[in-house]
Motif scaffolding. Structure first.
Motif, mmCIF file in Angstrom:
data_model
loop_
_atom_site.group_PDB
_atom_site.id
_atom_site.type_symbol
_atom_site.label_atom_id
_atom_site.label_comp_id
_atom_site.label_asym_id
_atom_site.label_seq_id
_atom_site.Cartn_x
_atom_site.Cartn_y
_atom_site.Cartn_z
ATOM 1 N N SER A 1 -3.630 -20.806 -27.817
ATOM 2 C CA SER A 1 -4.438 -21.994 -28.202
ATOM 3 C C SER A 1 -5.633 -22.152 -27.155
ATOM 4 C CB SER A 1 -3.464 -22.997 -28.617
ATOM 5 O OG SER A 1 -3.226 -23.937 -27.506
ATOM 6 N N VAL B 1 1.085 -18.644 -27.744
ATOM 7 C CA VAL B 1 1.363 -18.672 -29.449
ATOM 8 C C VAL B 1 2.307 -17.449 -29.700
ATOM 9 C CG1 VAL B 1 0.431 -18.684 -31.943
ATOM 10 C CG2 VAL B 1 -0.776 -19.814 -29.914
ATOM 11 N N ASN C 1 6.067 -17.721 -29.753
ATOM 12 C CA ASN C 1 6.314 -19.200 -28.865
ATOM 13 C C ASN C 1 7.664 -19.819 -29.689
ATOM 14 O OD1 ASN C 1 6.901 -21.668 -27.765
ATOM 15 N ND2 ASN C 1 4.638 -21.713 -27.099
ATOM 16 N N LEU D 1 7.195 -23.529 -30.590
ATOM 17 C CA LEU D 1 6.198 -23.721 -31.861
ATOM 18 C C LEU D 1 6.863 -23.118 -33.357
ATOM 19 C CD1 LEU D 1 2.882 -22.380 -30.621
ATOM 20 C CD2 LEU D 1 3.300 -24.722 -30.819
ATOM 21 N N ASP E 1 -6.361 -24.951 -31.615
ATOM 22 C CA ASP E 1 -5.227 -25.639 -31.657
ATOM 23 C C ASP E 1 -4.998 -26.070 -33.245
ATOM 24 O OD1 ASP E 1 -4.134 -25.518 -29.097
ATOM 25 O OD2 ASP E 1 -5.089 -27.354 -28.621
ATOM 26 N N LEU F 1 -3.082 -23.850 -35.339
ATOM 27 C CA LEU F 1 -1.386 -23.830 -35.081
ATOM 28 C C LEU F 1 -0.612 -24.786 -36.099
ATOM 29 C CD1 LEU F 1 -1.103 -23.795 -31.379
ATOM 30 C CD2 LEU F 1 -0.603 -21.771 -32.871
ATOM 31 N N HIS F 2 -1.210 -26.072 -36.306
ATOM 32 C CA HIS F 2 -0.521 -26.956 -37.217
ATOM 33 C C HIS F 2 -0.789 -26.542 -38.901
ATOM 34 C CE1 HIS F 2 -0.056 -29.535 -33.873
ATOM 35 N NE2 HIS F 2 -1.525 -29.627 -33.636
#
Length: 105
Positions: A18, A24, A49, A52, A81, A84-85
């Motif tokens: 990220s 990641v 990861n 995550l 970033d 990722l969410h």
């Protein structure tokens, strides 16, 4: 900046981070658009990861990220970033209105 075209196979094996420096995963393969521009449309990640993705991809091989989420490619691949969410949200709510740009592999 070097504008020399690179082979897409050079993406395979690169680590993905990220923009905040969080690991990641690792690029295992690429998804291509063979009908139009013949461009890379996604990155298949493995070696994810665990912090995550452990709750989201249990028993799965990896995830596919849309290539449009990539910020930069060099020795590593850098993504936003917020991406990722988005990925985690799409994987935990697969019946939502999200497009099929990311998936569990």
């Amino acid at each position: 900046m070097d504008d020399t075209p690179q082979k897409i196979t050079t993406l395979v094996g690169r680590e993905v981070y990220s923009n905040e420096g969080v690991f990641v995963g690792e690029v295992a393969d690429v998804r291509l658009d063979l009908t139009g521009s013949r461009a890379v449309t996604g990155l298949a990640l493995t070696q994810l990861n665990d912090e995550l993705f452990s709750d989201v991809v249990a028993g799965q091989k990896g995830v596919i990220l849309p290539y449009r989420w990539v910020r930069a490619v060099g020795d590593i691949v850098l993504i936003n970033d917020v991406t990722l969410h988005d990925v985690i949200e799409q994987m935990t709510h697969p019946d939502g209105e999200e497009s099929d740009d990311s998936a569990i592999a």
